[in-house]
Design a protein around this motif. Structure first.
Motif, PDB file in Angstrom:
ATOM      1  N   THR A   1       1.107  -1.009  -0.050  1.00 58.06           N
ATOM      2  CA  THR A   1      -0.053   0.374  -0.010  1.00 58.06           C
ATOM      3  C   THR A   1       1.070   1.251  -0.230  1.00 58.06           C
ATOM      4  O   THR A   1       0.457   2.336  -0.182  1.00 58.06           O
ATOM      5  CB  THR A   1      -0.983  -0.344   1.165  1.00 58.06           C
ATOM      6  OG1 THR A   1      -1.532  -1.168   1.586  1.00 58.06           O
ATOM      7  CG2 THR A   1      -1.725   1.018   1.133  1.00 58.06           C
ATOM      8  N   ARG A   2       1.902   1.215   0.572  1.00 57.66           N
ATOM      9  CA  ARG A   2       3.150   2.314   0.775  1.00 57.66           C
ATOM     10  C   ARG A   2       3.580   2.344  -0.066  1.00 57.66           C
ATOM     11  O   ARG A   2       3.308   3.983  -0.903  1.00 57.66           O
ATOM     12  CB  ARG A   2       3.894   2.201   2.154  1.00 57.66           C
ATOM     13  CG  ARG A   2       4.637   3.322   1.998  1.00 57.66           C
ATOM     14  CD  ARG A   2       5.735   3.414   2.862  1.00 57.66           C
ATOM     15  NE  ARG A   2       6.019   4.258   3.479  1.00 57.66           N
ATOM     16  CZ  ARG A   2       7.449   4.348   3.989  1.00 57.66           C
ATOM     17  NH1 ARG A   2       8.352   3.888   4.300  1.00 57.66           N
ATOM     18  NH2 ARG A   2       8.163   5.945   4.818  1.00 57.66           N
ATOM     19  N   LEU A   3       3.861   2.065  -1.431  1.00 61.88           N
ATOM     20  CA  LEU A   3       4.742   1.755  -2.089  1.00 61.88           C
ATOM     21  C   LEU A   3       3.426   2.774  -3.433  1.00 61.88           C
ATOM     22  O   LEU A   3       4.014   3.392  -4.602  1.00 61.88           O
ATOM     23  CB  LEU A   3       5.456   0.659  -3.397  1.00 61.88           C
ATOM     24  CG  LEU A   3       5.805   0.495  -4.577  1.00 61.88           C
ATOM     25  CD1 LEU A   3       6.827   1.986  -4.392  1.00 61.88           C
ATOM     26  CD2 LEU A   3       6.272  -0.618  -5.043  1.00 61.88           C
ATOM     27  N   ARG A   4       2.032   1.525  -3.277  1.00 60.05           N
ATOM     28  CA  ARG A   4       1.752   2.184  -4.425  1.00 60.05           C
ATOM     29  C   ARG A   4       1.117   3.741  -4.323  1.00 60.05           C
ATOM     30  O   ARG A   4       0.477   4.691  -4.954  1.00 60.05           O
ATOM     31  CB  ARG A   4      -0.661   1.186  -3.919  1.00 60.05           C
ATOM     32  CG  ARG A   4       0.030   0.035  -5.159  1.00 60.05           C
ATOM     33  CD  ARG A   4      -0.049  -1.155  -4.540  1.00 60.05           C
ATOM     34  NE  ARG A   4      -1.762  -1.521  -4.652  1.00 60.05           N
ATOM     35  CZ  ARG A   4      -3.132  -1.307  -4.360  1.00 60.05           C
ATOM     36  NH1 ARG A   4      -2.591  -2.301  -2.897  1.00 60.05           N
ATOM     37  NH2 ARG A   4      -3.461  -0.632  -4.130  1.00 60.05           N
ATOM     38  N   GLY A   5       0.585   4.040  -3.047  1.00 55.91           N
ATOM     39  CA  GLY A   5       0.025   5.134  -2.582  1.00 55.91           C
ATOM     40  C   GLY A   5       1.694   6.367  -2.637  1.00 55.91           C
ATOM     41  O   GLY A   5       1.124   7.742  -3.485  1.00 55.91           O
ATOM     42  N   TRP A   6       2.539   6.244  -3.046  1.00 59.58           N
ATOM     43  CA  TRP A   6       3.949   7.441  -3.375  1.00 59.58           C
ATOM     44  C   TRP A   6       3.329   6.876  -4.904  1.00 59.58           C
ATOM     45  O   TRP A   6       3.263   8.158  -5.914  1.00 59.58           O
ATOM     46  CB  TRP A   6       5.231   6.234  -3.569  1.00 59.58           C
ATOM     47  CG  TRP A   6       5.859   6.529  -2.056  1.00 59.58           C
ATOM     48  CD1 TRP A   6       5.965   8.054  -1.677  1.00 59.58           C
ATOM     49  CD2 TRP A   6       6.708   5.955  -0.578  1.00 59.58           C
ATOM     50  NE1 TRP A   6       5.600   8.130  -0.356  1.00 59.58           N
ATOM     51  CE2 TRP A   6       6.650   6.685  -0.255  1.00 59.58           C
ATOM     52  CE3 TRP A   6       6.583   4.689  -1.316  1.00 59.58           C
ATOM     53  CZ2 TRP A   6       7.519   5.760   0.949  1.00 59.58           C
ATOM     54  CZ3 TRP A   6       7.768   4.577   0.008  1.00 59.58           C
ATOM     55  CH2 TRP A   6       7.827   5.573   0.553  1.00 59.58           C
ATOM     56  N   GLN A   7       2.971   6.013  -6.167  1.00 57.70           N
ATOM     57  CA  GLN A   7       3.379   5.898  -7.119  1.00 57.70           C
ATOM     58  C   GLN A   7       1.901   6.677  -7.668  1.00 57.70           C
ATOM     59  O   GLN A   7       1.540   7.575  -8.530  1.00 57.70           O
ATOM     60  CB  GLN A   7       3.084   4.425  -7.376  1.00 57.70           C
ATOM     61  CG  GLN A   7       4.571   3.994  -7.606  1.00 57.70           C
ATOM     62  CD  GLN A   7       4.543   2.522  -8.674  1.00 57.70           C
ATOM     63  OE1 GLN A   7       3.498   1.137  -7.670  1.00 57.70           O
ATOM     64  NE2 GLN A   7       5.846   1.738  -8.661  1.00 57.70           N
ATOM     65  N   ALA A   8       0.657   6.862  -6.809  1.00 59.43           N
ATOM     66  CA  ALA A   8      -0.563   6.942  -6.816  1.00 59.43           C
ATOM     67  C   ALA A   8      -0.761   8.761  -6.823  1.00 59.43           C
ATOM     68  O   ALA A   8      -1.521   9.683  -7.445  1.00 59.43           O
ATOM     69  CB  ALA A   8      -1.954   6.585  -6.573  1.00 59.43           C
TER      70      ALA A   8
END
Length: 280
Positions: A87-94
């Motif tokens: 979730t953290r990685l995807r949050g950064w990318q989003a």
């Protein structure tokens, strides 16, 4: 069995990769093996609820402070496979895509510039230490990208009308080797038929992403919250993967008329969702 959440979810679809335990190095492999034995496992709605909760505090938390230790789990041909949330990685990318999605004033109201700037700096520092990081989940709002449908076939479609508090479900699951084969075949056809275009660009991108995973993985296309956006009856009749496959096959045989008809069905089917997005 996954828990069912009553949370109203945003209109998002998901492309997930479930990798076999053998694809993970220790100690992560042991973590997921233990995790999969839990009596209750979270659903995608539970993941979304936890993410949205971070937007409530003041100041808002743009991405989680710590990476999620959760995953989606399934068994394929006797092999246990997991799809880490990351979730953290995807949050950064989003967060990096928000500027293209929202007007400046709205973006500042949702996440002030100082929060976005600090978050971007945190991501850059993290990437220096983790240059090969990639998410197991891709998300699209208000649509299912056409290139995702290339990965699956209509025979792999699973639909459930739902009942009571259980929402409808529409998803596809396919072996990784099949998904990669379909991407390669579609790219050959499209490049022979047209010089360039968003479908080709999208297929190249998703094809490269799939190459990052174990060959015995499972690929899942899940309509997610889009089941709440499609008109009544339209979901059950939705065979977009079949239309995409028919259109590509028509191009392979040089039949532009049949390809155009398949594309027209796709445009008509998704117009209602596009109009709903515009209304909001």
């Amino acid at each position: 069995m996954p828990k069912v959440s009553s949370v109203i979810v945003p209109y998002a679809s998901y492309l997930r990769v479930y990798e076999p335990l053998a694809a993970f190095a220790e100690p992560e492999r042991t973590h997921w093996a233990r995790y999969a034995r839990r009596r209750e496992l979270p659903s995608y709605q539970d993941e979304l609820r936890r993410s949205l909760a971070d937007l409530l505090p003041t100041p808002r938390v743009a991405v989680p402070v710590h990476e999620s230790g959760d995953a989606f789990v399934l068994e394929a041909d006797g092999v246990l496979c997991v799809c880490p949330w990351r979730t953290r990685l995807r949050g950064w990318q989003a967060l990096g895509e928000l500027a293209d999605e929202l007007p400046g004033p709205v973006l500042d109201a949702v996440l002030p510039e100082v929060v976005r700037r600090q978050t971007a700096q945190d991501y850059e520092r993290w990437l220096e230490r983790n240059p090969d990081a990639r998410p197991w989940i891709r998300t699209a709002t208000w649509q299912v990208p056409l290139n995702w449908f290339v990965l699956v076939s209509d025979a792999e479609r699973r639909f459930d009308k739902g009942s009571g508090e259980i929402p409808p479900m529409l998803r596809y699951r396919t072996p990784m080797v099949q998904a990669r084969r379909r991407v390669a075949r579609a790219l050959r056809t499209l490049k022979d038929a047209v010089d360039e275009g968003p479908l080709i660009d999208g297929l190249v991108d998703v094809g490269r992403w799939l190459e990052e995973f174990h060959p015995r993985s499972v690929v899942e296309l899940d309509y997610g919250g889009l089941v709440h956006a499609l008109p009544a009856g339209a979901l059950e009749d939705d065979h977009s993967a079949a239309d995409v496959a028919e259109g590509i096959e028509a191009l392979r045989h040089g039949d532009g008329v049949a390809a155009g008809e398949a594309y027209g069905r796709l445009v008509e089917r998704w117009r209602a969702v596009r109009d709903l997005r515009s209304a909001n």
